[in-house]
Design a protein around this motif. Structure first.
Motif, PDB file in Angstrom:
ATOM      1  N   CYS A  30       0.982  -1.293   0.059  1.00 17.02           N
ATOM      2  CA  CYS A  30      -0.015  -0.030   0.062  1.00 17.02           C
ATOM      3  C   CYS A  30       0.806   1.215  -0.041  1.00 17.02           C
ATOM      4  O   CYS A  30       1.735   1.518   0.731  1.00 17.02           O
ATOM      5  CB  CYS A  30      -0.861   0.039   1.396  1.00 17.02           C
ATOM      6  SG  CYS A  30      -1.987   1.579   1.317  1.00 17.02           S
ATOM      7  N   PRO A  31       0.869   2.182  -0.912  1.00 13.26           N
ATOM      8  CA  PRO A  31       1.581   3.344  -1.001  1.00 13.26           C
ATOM      9  C   PRO A  31       1.079   4.683   0.001  1.00 13.26           C
ATOM     10  O   PRO A  31       1.725   5.412  -0.087  1.00 13.26           O
ATOM     11  CB  PRO A  31       1.199   3.715  -2.481  1.00 13.26           C
ATOM     12  CG  PRO A  31      -0.234   3.271  -2.878  1.00 13.26           C
ATOM     13  CD  PRO A  31      -0.343   2.036  -2.068  1.00 13.26           C
ATOM     14  N   GLY A  32      -0.010   4.158   0.730  1.00 18.42           N
ATOM     15  CA  GLY A  32      -0.354   5.154   1.793  1.00 18.42           C
ATOM     16  C   GLY A  32      -1.387   6.290   0.950  1.00 18.42           C
ATOM     17  O   GLY A  32      -1.739   6.057  -0.158  1.00 18.42           O
ATOM     18  N   ALA A  33      -1.933   7.356   1.569  1.00 21.56           N
ATOM     19  CA  ALA A  33      -2.851   8.131   1.088  1.00 21.56           C
ATOM     20  C   ALA A  33      -2.450   9.530   1.616  1.00 21.56           C
ATOM     21  O   ALA A  33      -1.865   9.894   2.493  1.00 21.56           O
ATOM     22  CB  ALA A  33      -4.231   7.621   1.658  1.00 21.56           C
ATOM     23  N   VAL A  44      -1.331  -5.260  -0.185  1.00 23.61           N
ATOM     24  CA  VAL A  44      -2.533  -5.186  -1.236  1.00 23.61           C
ATOM     25  C   VAL A  44      -2.830  -6.129  -2.236  1.00 23.61           C
ATOM     26  O   VAL A  44      -1.725  -6.602  -2.821  1.00 23.61           O
ATOM     27  CB  VAL A  44      -2.650  -3.636  -2.072  1.00 23.61           C
ATOM     28  CG1 VAL A  44      -4.096  -3.542  -2.666  1.00 23.61           C
ATOM     29  CG2 VAL A  44      -2.274  -2.690  -0.894  1.00 23.61           C
ATOM     30  N   GLY A  45      -3.996  -6.442  -2.465  1.00 19.96           N
ATOM     31  CA  GLY A  45      -4.218  -7.757  -3.417  1.00 19.96           C
ATOM     32  C   GLY A  45      -4.070  -7.243  -4.819  1.00 19.96           C
ATOM     33  O   GLY A  45      -4.076  -6.102  -5.313  1.00 19.96           O
ATOM     34  N   GLY A  46      -3.532  -8.229  -5.542  1.00 24.88           N
ATOM     35  CA  GLY A  46      -3.269  -7.858  -7.019  1.00 24.88           C
ATOM     36  C   GLY A  46      -4.436  -7.280  -7.665  1.00 24.88           C
ATOM     37  O   GLY A  46      -4.163  -6.721  -9.008  1.00 24.88           O
ATOM     38  N   ARG A  47      -5.579  -7.553  -7.636  1.00 23.06           N
ATOM     39  CA  ARG A  47      -6.864  -7.213  -8.497  1.00 23.06           C
ATOM     40  C   ARG A  47      -7.276  -6.175  -7.874  1.00 23.06           C
ATOM     41  O   ARG A  47      -8.245  -5.435  -8.789  1.00 23.06           O
ATOM     42  CB  ARG A  47      -7.922  -8.259  -8.323  1.00 23.06           C
ATOM     43  CG  ARG A  47      -7.477  -9.719  -8.925  1.00 23.06           C
ATOM     44  CD  ARG A  47      -8.409 -10.781  -8.963  1.00 23.06           C
ATOM     45  NE  ARG A  47      -8.026 -12.049  -9.550  1.00 23.06           N
ATOM     46  CZ  ARG A  47      -8.454 -12.316 -10.744  1.00 23.06           C
ATOM     47  NH1 ARG A  47      -9.211 -11.632 -11.370  1.00 23.06           N
ATOM     48  NH2 ARG A  47      -8.269 -13.579 -11.135  1.00 23.06           N
ATOM     49  N   ALA A  57      -7.500   3.848   2.503  1.00 20.03           N
ATOM     50  CA  ALA A  57      -8.644   3.852   1.369  1.00 20.03           C
ATOM     51  C   ALA A  57      -9.655   4.861   2.273  1.00 20.03           C
ATOM     52  O   ALA A  57     -10.369   5.664   1.958  1.00 20.03           O
ATOM     53  CB  ALA A  57      -9.139   2.788   0.913  1.00 20.03           C
ATOM     54  N   ARG A  58     -10.039   4.403   3.502  1.00 25.80           N
ATOM     55  CA  ARG A  58     -10.849   5.258   4.430  1.00 25.80           C
ATOM     56  C   ARG A  58     -10.429   6.810   4.477  1.00 25.80           C
ATOM     57  O   ARG A  58     -11.045   7.717   4.446  1.00 25.80           O
ATOM     58  CB  ARG A  58     -11.001   4.700   5.814  1.00 25.80           C
ATOM     59  CG  ARG A  58     -12.045   3.458   5.715  1.00 25.80           C
ATOM     60  CD  ARG A  58     -12.548   3.176   7.241  1.00 25.80           C
ATOM     61  NE  ARG A  58     -11.307   2.691   7.831  1.00 25.80           N
ATOM     62  CZ  ARG A  58     -11.128   1.174   7.892  1.00 25.80           C
ATOM     63  NH1 ARG A  58     -11.845   0.437   7.104  1.00 25.80           N
ATOM     64  NH2 ARG A  58     -10.095   0.778   8.748  1.00 25.80           N
ATOM     65  N   LEU A  59      -9.071   6.721   4.772  1.00 28.93           N
ATOM     66  CA  LEU A  59      -8.436   8.203   4.860  1.00 28.93           C
ATOM     67  C   LEU A  59      -8.808   9.001   3.405  1.00 28.93           C
ATOM     68  O   LEU A  59      -8.914  10.374   3.671  1.00 28.93           O
ATOM     69  CB  LEU A  59      -7.053   8.123   5.379  1.00 28.93           C
ATOM     70  CG  LEU A  59      -6.298   9.483   5.309  1.00 28.93           C
ATOM     71  CD1 LEU A  59      -6.613  10.291   6.487  1.00 28.93           C
ATOM     72  CD2 LEU A  59      -4.732   9.131   5.530  1.00 28.93           C
ATOM     73  N   ASP A  60      -8.269   8.354   2.530  1.00 23.96           N
ATOM     74  CA  ASP A  60      -8.423   8.961   1.123  1.00 23.96           C
ATOM     75  C   ASP A  60      -9.777   9.458   1.020  1.00 23.96           C
ATOM     76  O   ASP A  60     -10.017  10.679   0.521  1.00 23.96           O
ATOM     77  CB  ASP A  60      -7.860   7.893   0.210  1.00 23.96           C
ATOM     78  CG  ASP A  60      -7.934   8.799  -1.160  1.00 23.96           C
ATOM     79  OD1 ASP A  60      -6.885   9.598  -1.197  1.00 23.96           O
ATOM     80  OD2 ASP A  60      -8.362   8.282  -2.211  1.00 23.96           O
ATOM     81  N   ARG A  61     -10.598   8.488   1.335  1.00 23.20           N
ATOM     82  CA  ARG A  61     -12.057   8.923   0.937  1.00 23.20           C
ATOM     83  C   ARG A  61     -12.634   9.918   1.752  1.00 23.20           C
ATOM     84  O   ARG A  61     -13.667  10.835   1.217  1.00 23.20           O
ATOM     85  CB  ARG A  61     -12.932   7.489   0.993  1.00 23.20           C
ATOM     86  CG  ARG A  61     -14.601   7.784   0.831  1.00 23.20           C
ATOM     87  CD  ARG A  61     -14.715   7.690  -0.664  1.00 23.20           C
ATOM     88  NE  ARG A  61     -16.146   7.655  -1.006  1.00 23.20           N
ATOM     89  CZ  ARG A  61     -16.608   8.178  -2.258  1.00 23.20           C
ATOM     90  NH1 ARG A  61     -15.825   8.251  -3.224  1.00 23.20           N
ATOM     91  NH2 ARG A  61     -17.969   8.204  -2.321  1.00 23.20           N
TER      92      ARG A  61
END
Length: 280
Positions: A30-33, A44-47, A57-61
């Motif tokens: 995960c590259p962070g947000a 992080v999953g490949g898909r 993802a919550r922080l970014d959102r």
């Protein structure tokens, strides 16, 4: 395209005909947000096209205009209609200072501005169109990819979005602070390289350690790169799948294929069925 490692950034243009190739090594982190490193150092999953762990993802959102959590943004926003194919028109908003960047990022073949004004007025107008006209605010990339090689003529594309523009501006209930804008159709087919684009034979479903992607760039629409492969195929690579991986040249990293051409990561058909499995 921006390539990065730590604080280092390198930008490379995506001209059609470019020979593009890389090999995947290590694991996908995960590259962070929002400019912050991932506090969990998560894998992080490949898909995942988001490329973020659940926490980031919550922080970014939470800080995204799209989440309706930012109500005091003082910037001017524009409401737009974006056309991706017959019967596929969405409504959205973008900061005026960004110009058409958001439309290019989404792979909008044609777009037209509807109005401009404060953020919340733009938001209310977006919701008005969704409710009154049934216009969605997002269209899946799978649907966009499926029609890119069979687009109607330019005039027909513009006519479909102009007809919806006329219905939109005739609606009652527009916020008084939102200024209506005259209709002009902006067509990106030439920018993306979609004129005469052959049908895709597959879509990369994920990147895997040791896998490689090698091909010649035929078209680029939004995050999707259409790559002609050595075996005569045309494979779509969603560049969002690349985030978080360490990528090296196709001849590096000790792979079994050396620097040869080809794609050795999982590829599925446009309908979602498998075309080939990864070789690892």
């Amino acid at each position: 395209m921006v390539w990065g490692r730590g604080s280092e950034r390198r930008v490379r243009g995506l001209e059609r005909g470019l020979e593009l190739g890389f090999r995947v090594v290590g694991v996908r982190g995960c590259p962070g947000a929002r400019g912050n490193a991932c506090p969990l150092g998560a894998v992080v999953g490949g898909r995942s096209t988001g490329g973020l762990c659940a926490e980031c993802a919550r922080l970014d959102r939470a800080h995204s205009v799209a989440a309706d959590t930012v109500a005091d943004d003082p910037r001017t926003y524009r409401v737009y209609l974006a056309w991706f194919g017959p019967g596929m028109v969405k409504v959205g908003i973008t900061a005026e200072e960004r110009g058409p960047a958001r439309l290019l990022e989404q792979g909008a073949v044609v777009f037209g501005w509807l109005g401009r004004g404060p953020l919340m007025a733009a938001r209310r107008t977006e919701e008005l169109l969704r409710t009154a006209l049934g216009v969605p605010d997002r269209i899946p990339y799978a649907r966009k990819r499926a029609v890119r090689s069979a687009l109607p003529p330019r005039a027909e594309r513009a006519a479909e979005i102009e007809e919806l523009y006329g219905r939109a501006v005739a609606l009652e209930g527009w916020p008084q602070s939102l200024e209506r804008l005259a209709f002009t159709a902006v067509d990106h087919a030439g920018v993306f390289g979609l004129d005469g684009l052959p049908p895709a034979t597959g879509v990369v479903s994920e990147l895997v350690e040791g896998g490689q992607v090698v091909g010649r760039l035929v078209a680029a629409a939004g995050p999707d790169l259409h790559l002609a492969t050595a075996d005569g195929g045309l494979v779509v690579l969603d560049t969002r799948l690349m985030t978080g991986w360490e990528l090296v040249g196709p001849g590096e990293g000790g792979g079994t294929e050396g620097g040869g051409g080809g794609i050795t990561v999982p590829v599925r058909g446009l309908s979602g069925g498998d075309v080939q499995d990864g070789l690892f």
